[in-house]
Design a protein around this motif. Structure first.
Motif, PDB file in Angstrom:
ATOM      1  N   LEU A   1       0.833  -1.214   0.000  1.00 47.74           N
ATOM      2  CA  LEU A   1       0.000   0.000   0.000  1.00 47.74           C
ATOM      3  C   LEU A   1       0.865   1.261   0.000  1.00 47.74           C
ATOM      4  O   LEU A   1       0.577   2.232  -0.702  1.00 47.74           O
ATOM      5  CB  LEU A   1      -0.894  -0.033   1.250  1.00 47.74           C
ATOM      6  N   ALA A   2       1.938   1.231   0.772  1.00 49.34           N
ATOM      7  CA  ALA A   2       2.851   2.391   0.803  1.00 49.34           C
ATOM      8  C   ALA A   2       3.438   2.622  -0.586  1.00 49.34           C
ATOM      9  O   ALA A   2       3.496   3.756  -1.076  1.00 49.34           O
ATOM     10  CB  ALA A   2       3.964   2.154   1.824  1.00 49.34           C
ATOM     11  N   LEU A   3       3.852   1.551  -1.254  1.00 52.55           N
ATOM     12  CA  LEU A   3       4.418   1.688  -2.606  1.00 52.55           C
ATOM     13  C   LEU A   3       3.353   2.165  -3.591  1.00 52.55           C
ATOM     14  O   LEU A   3       3.621   3.018  -4.450  1.00 52.55           O
ATOM     15  CB  LEU A   3       5.010   0.343  -3.061  1.00 52.55           C
ATOM     16  N   GLU A   4       2.152   1.633  -3.469  1.00 47.70           N
ATOM     17  CA  GLU A   4       1.078   2.035  -4.394  1.00 47.70           C
ATOM     18  C   GLU A   4       0.804   3.530  -4.269  1.00 47.70           C
ATOM     19  O   GLU A   4       0.621   4.238  -5.267  1.00 47.70           O
ATOM     20  CB  GLU A   4      -0.178   1.194  -4.139  1.00 47.70           C
ATOM     21  N   LYS A   5       0.803   4.028  -3.023  1.00 46.27           N
ATOM     22  CA  LYS A   5       0.562   5.470  -2.818  1.00 46.27           C
ATOM     23  C   LYS A   5       1.741   6.292  -3.327  1.00 46.27           C
ATOM     24  O   LYS A   5       1.575   7.372  -3.887  1.00 46.27           O
ATOM     25  CB  LYS A   5       0.324   5.750  -1.329  1.00 46.27           C
ATOM     26  N   ASN A   6       2.938   5.782  -3.108  1.00 41.15           N
ATOM     27  CA  ASN A   6       4.143   6.486  -3.559  1.00 41.15           C
ATOM     28  C   ASN A   6       4.143   6.626  -5.080  1.00 41.15           C
ATOM     29  O   ASN A   6       4.327   7.725  -5.623  1.00 41.15           O
ATOM     30  CB  ASN A   6       5.376   5.718  -3.060  1.00 41.15           C
ATOM     31  N   LEU A   7       3.892   5.523  -5.779  1.00 45.54           N
ATOM     32  CA  LEU A   7       3.933   5.564  -7.252  1.00 45.54           C
ATOM     33  C   LEU A   7       2.787   6.411  -7.800  1.00 45.54           C
ATOM     34  O   LEU A   7       2.958   7.131  -8.787  1.00 45.54           O
ATOM     35  CB  LEU A   7       3.880   4.141  -7.830  1.00 45.54           C
ATOM     36  N   ALA A   8       1.625   6.341  -7.155  1.00 44.68           N
ATOM     37  CA  ALA A   8       0.488   7.172  -7.594  1.00 44.68           C
ATOM     38  C   ALA A   8       0.876   8.648  -7.487  1.00 44.68           C
ATOM     39  O   ALA A   8       0.632   9.436  -8.409  1.00 44.68           O
ATOM     40  CB  ALA A   8      -0.750   6.867  -6.764  1.00 44.68           C
ATOM     41  N   ALA A   9       1.511   9.029  -6.387  1.00 45.71           N
ATOM     42  CA  ALA A   9       1.913  10.437  -6.207  1.00 45.71           C
ATOM     43  C   ALA A   9       2.901  10.845  -7.304  1.00 45.71           C
ATOM     44  O   ALA A   9       2.803  11.941  -7.870  1.00 45.71           O
ATOM     45  CB  ALA A   9       2.541  10.631  -4.824  1.00 45.71           C
ATOM     46  N   LEU A  10       3.838   9.956  -7.640  1.00 46.62           N
ATOM     47  CA  LEU A  10       4.848  10.307  -8.641  1.00 46.62           C
ATOM     48  C   LEU A  10       4.249  10.480 -10.035  1.00 46.62           C
ATOM     49  O   LEU A  10       4.708  11.314 -10.814  1.00 46.62           O
ATOM     50  CB  LEU A  10       5.963   9.248  -8.687  1.00 46.62           C
ATOM     51  N   GLU A  11       3.216   9.709 -10.343  1.00 45.61           N
ATOM     52  CA  GLU A  11       2.583   9.831 -11.665  1.00 45.61           C
ATOM     53  C   GLU A  11       1.432  10.848 -11.652  1.00 45.61           C
ATOM     54  O   GLU A  11       0.762  11.028 -12.663  1.00 45.61           O
ATOM     55  CB  GLU A  11       2.071   8.469 -12.160  1.00 45.61           C
ATOM     56  N   GLY A  12       1.178  11.473 -10.487  1.00 48.97           N
ATOM     57  CA  GLY A  12       0.051  12.407 -10.406  1.00 48.97           C
ATOM     58  C   GLY A  12      -1.276  11.688 -10.561  1.00 48.97           C
ATOM     59  O   GLY A  12      -2.233  12.217 -11.119  1.00 48.97           O
ATOM     60  N   ALA A  13      -1.340  10.441 -10.056  1.00 50.28           N
ATOM     61  CA  ALA A  13      -2.551   9.622 -10.180  1.00 50.28           C
ATOM     62  C   ALA A  13      -3.313   9.612  -8.860  1.00 50.28           C
ATOM     63  O   ALA A  13      -2.717   9.751  -7.795  1.00 50.28           O
ATOM     64  CB  ALA A  13      -2.167   8.190 -10.552  1.00 50.28           C
ATOM     65  N   LYS A  14      -4.619   9.369  -8.940  1.00 53.38           N
ATOM     66  CA  LYS A  14      -5.377   9.195  -7.692  1.00 53.38           C
ATOM     67  C   LYS A  14      -5.153   7.795  -7.125  1.00 53.38           C
ATOM     68  O   LYS A  14      -5.242   7.594  -5.920  1.00 53.38           O
ATOM     69  CB  LYS A  14      -6.872   9.378  -7.976  1.00 53.38           C
ATOM     70  N   PHE A  15      -4.910   6.828  -7.996  1.00 53.77           N
ATOM     71  CA  PHE A  15      -4.858   5.433  -7.547  1.00 53.77           C
ATOM     72  C   PHE A  15      -3.638   4.706  -8.103  1.00 53.77           C
ATOM     73  O   PHE A  15      -3.239   4.957  -9.240  1.00 53.77           O
ATOM     74  CB  PHE A  15      -6.108   4.681  -8.035  1.00 53.77           C
ATOM     75  N   GLY A  16      -3.092   3.805  -7.289  1.00 51.39           N
ATOM     76  CA  GLY A  16      -1.971   2.983  -7.740  1.00 51.39           C
ATOM     77  C   GLY A  16      -2.185   1.538  -7.333  1.00 51.39           C
ATOM     78  O   GLY A  16      -2.780   1.259  -6.280  1.00 51.39           O
ATOM     79  N   LEU A  17      -1.734   0.618  -8.172  1.00 54.42           N
ATOM     80  CA  LEU A  17      -1.820  -0.809  -7.856  1.00 54.42           C
ATOM     81  C   LEU A  17      -0.517  -1.468  -8.273  1.00 54.42           C
ATOM     82  O   LEU A  17       0.000  -1.194  -9.369  1.00 54.42           O
ATOM     83  CB  LEU A  17      -2.971  -1.462  -8.642  1.00 54.42           C
ATOM     84  N   CYS A  18       0.018  -2.323  -7.416  1.00 50.52           N
ATOM     85  CA  CYS A  18       1.293  -2.971  -7.742  1.00 50.52           C
ATOM     86  C   CYS A  18       1.112  -4.449  -8.048  1.00 50.52           C
ATOM     87  O   CYS A  18       0.207  -5.106  -7.519  1.00 50.52           O
ATOM     88  CB  CYS A  18       2.292  -2.751  -6.613  1.00 50.52           C
ATOM     89  N   PHE A  19       2.007  -4.946  -8.877  1.00 48.30           N
ATOM     90  CA  PHE A  19       1.919  -6.316  -9.384  1.00 48.30           C
ATOM     91  C   PHE A  19       3.289  -6.992  -9.296  1.00 48.30           C
ATOM     92  O   PHE A  19       4.299  -6.344  -9.044  1.00 48.30           O
ATOM     93  CB  PHE A  19       1.403  -6.293 -10.835  1.00 48.30           C
ATOM     94  N   SER A  20       3.268  -8.311  -9.540  1.00 50.55           N
ATOM     95  CA  SER A  20       4.492  -9.094  -9.370  1.00 50.55           C
ATOM     96  C   SER A  20       5.487  -8.896 -10.506  1.00 50.55           C
ATOM     97  O   SER A  20       6.636  -9.315 -10.386  1.00 50.55           O
ATOM     98  CB  SER A  20       4.126 -10.577  -9.248  1.00 50.55           C
ATOM     99  N   SER A  21       5.072  -8.280 -11.605  1.00 54.16           N
ATOM    100  CA  SER A  21       5.990  -7.971 -12.712  1.00 54.16           C
ATOM    101  C   SER A  21       5.333  -6.928 -13.603  1.00 54.16           C
ATOM    102  O   SER A  21       4.120  -6.689 -13.491  1.00 54.16           O
ATOM    103  CB  SER A  21       6.302  -9.230 -13.542  1.00 54.16           C
ATOM    104  N   GLY A  22       6.118  -6.360 -14.491  1.00 50.81           N
ATOM    105  CA  GLY A  22       5.539  -5.453 -15.481  1.00 50.81           C
ATOM    106  C   GLY A  22       4.531  -6.199 -16.348  1.00 50.81           C
ATOM    107  O   GLY A  22       3.472  -5.668 -16.693  1.00 50.81           O
ATOM    108  N   MET A  23       4.851  -7.452 -16.695  1.00 52.41           N
ATOM    109  CA  MET A  23       3.925  -8.233 -17.522  1.00 52.41           C
ATOM    110  C   MET A  23       2.607  -8.479 -16.804  1.00 52.41           C
ATOM    111  O   MET A  23       1.549  -8.512 -17.436  1.00 52.41           O
ATOM    112  CB  MET A  23       4.563  -9.575 -17.922  1.00 52.41           C
ATOM    113  N   ALA A  24       2.643  -8.661 -15.482  1.00 54.15           N
ATOM    114  CA  ALA A  24       1.398  -8.867 -14.725  1.00 54.15           C
ATOM    115  C   ALA A  24       0.557  -7.587 -14.736  1.00 54.15           C
ATOM    116  O   ALA A  24      -0.676  -7.642 -14.839  1.00 54.15           O
ATOM    117  CB  ALA A  24       1.716  -9.298 -13.292  1.00 54.15           C
ATOM    118  N   ALA A  25       1.220  -6.427 -14.663  1.00 53.87           N
ATOM    119  CA  ALA A  25       0.487  -5.151 -14.715  1.00 53.87           C
ATOM    120  C   ALA A  25      -0.144  -4.984 -16.099  1.00 53.87           C
ATOM    121  O   ALA A  25      -1.335  -4.659 -16.229  1.00 53.87           O
ATOM    122  CB  ALA A  25       1.434  -3.994 -14.401  1.00 53.87           C
TER     123      ALA A  25
END
Ligand code: P1T
Length: 395
Positions: A65-89
């Motif tokens: 959750l901390a990473l999801e919020k961090n990445l969302a902030a960096l992209e200027g997004a309201k929401f972030g979701l993390c996955f086990s690989s780029g391919m999974a995303a």
């Protein structure tokens, strides 16, 4: 950003400040400044469905959750979701579509993305058209009444083509479709596609976000609540979630993202100019070079030109293979975006899963060499390339 009081609560923090702090607060139990790696698969509930917001770690996890919020902030997004690989995303974005839907894709994409689209999702009745995403007319002509999504990489892998995110978003929206941008090559330090009109950003966090070649991961960022709910549902339903240590490593990586990317860009500019002037080099693809077809657009939609370069040597493919095997500072390896410089041969490595005719049609030649320029001393990088080019002359 964090739970800590801010001196000027109304002020929007800068990118580097967000990178260090967003999504993270001192651990409530101990005050630990670093987000703990919560090695737990489940959480104790007081009463059925009465808990602290965490029930099962596939569904929700504090380090993630901390990473999801961090990445969302960096992209200027309201929401972030993390996955086990780029391919999974990437797969999660496509899983939100239905059989019969059509996707217009750039024709210069990571080979694994092409592979999952054409060899996995095509089995389920989805269709994909691959066109030059830098050519808006070609993109427009590829739309069908079933087109639901436009998928591009900009800069693209490995030819560093630049496509106009704002124009593509306008085109997609006029036709009732969404625009997804794989922002792995630029990273949010250089380009924020959501601000330019894209609906979804995808990352392989394995690359610049992690930054140290020690973790595989992926992320989806969006400000579209309906899309977020669907992706969140899929994240839990399909279950391709990252482990807590992986999330910690990416969180640690983003803290230095701005600094690292600055150096990647500076070194890549030196290397690209050096290669362009080299008598044994036939062609250089780097958006920072005025000779690059997308240079003006890159200047307009990015704040730097990135650390990725591709080029062709004079001579045949065997010479290219000798050259990439002769480097001493650049390591011959797949992947990119780590602090160390890597060199690769897309036709046989990262893009080996694309049929040769398709590759050649898109401009990806047999002899193309790709560089991920690291943060070492630029003079050592150019000297290494020079001596490998000399070594490649001796068969
Ligand atoms: O490797 P993974 O974390 O699953 O990410 C896939 C991916 C997605 N998007 C882009 C633009 C990528 O470059 C990648 C992975 N690319 C490599 C491994 C490579 O060497 O190009």
């Amino acid at each position: 950003m964090t739970n800590r009081p801010s001196a000027d609560a109304g002020r929007e923090p800068g990118f580097s400040t967000l990178a260090v702090h967003a999504g993270q607060s001192p651990d409530p139990a101990t005050g630990a400044i670093m987000t703990p790696v919560y090695l737990t698969s489940t959480y104790v509930q007081e009463w059925p469905e009465r808990h602290k917001g965490f029930d099962y770690a596939r569904t929700v996890h504090p380090t993630r959750l901390a990473l999801e919020k961090n990445l969302a902030a960096l992209e200027g997004a309201k929401f972030g979701l993390c996955f086990s690989s780029g391919m999974a995303a990437t797969s999660t974005v496509i899983e939100a579509l239905s059989s019969g839907d059509h996707v217009v894709c750039g024709n210069d994409l990571y080979g694994g993305t092409y592979r999952v689209f054409t060899k996995v999702f095509a089995r389920f009745g989805l269709t994909f058209s691959f066109v030059d995403a830098a050519d808006l007319k070609a993109v427009e002509a590829a739309f069908t009444p079933r087109t639901k999504l436009v998928w591009v990489e900009t800069p693209s892998n490995p030819l560093l083509k630049i496509s106009d995110i704002g124009a593509l978003a306008g085109l997609a929206h006029a036709k009732g479709a969404k625009l997804a941008v794989d922002n792995t090559f630029a990273s949010p330090a250089l380009q924020r596609p959501l601000r330019l009109g894209a609906d979804v950003v995808v990352h392989s966090t394995t690359k610049y976000l992690g930054g140290h070649s020690d973790v595989v991961g992926g992320a989806i960022l969006t400000s579209d609540e309906a899309l977020f709910k669907e992706f969140k549902f899929l994240q839990n339903a399909v279950g391709a979630v990252p482990g807590p240590l992986d999330c910690f490593l990416v969180l640690r990586g983003t803290k230095t993202l701005a600094l690292r990317v600055e150096r990647h860009c500076a070194n890549a500019a030196v290397v690209a100019k050096h290669l362009l002037a080299h008598p044994e080099v036939a062609r250089v693809h780097y958006p920072g070079l005025p000779t690059h077809a997308g240079h003006a657009l890159a200047r307009a939609q990015m704040t730097g030109f990135g650390g990725m370069i591709s080029f062709e040597l004079k001579g045949d493919i065997e010479r290219a293979k000798r050259m990439i095997s002769s480097c001493r500072v650049f390591s011959l390896a797949e992947s990119l975006g780590g602090v160390e410089s890597l060199i690769g041969h897309p036709a046989s490595m990262t893009h080996g899963s694309i049929p040769r005719e398709e590759r050649l049609k898109a401009g990806l030649s047999d002899g193309l060499i790709r560089l991920s320029v690291g943060i070492e001393d630029a003079a050592d990088l150019t000297a290494d390339l020079d001596s490998a080019i000399v070594a490649s002359l001796k068969s």
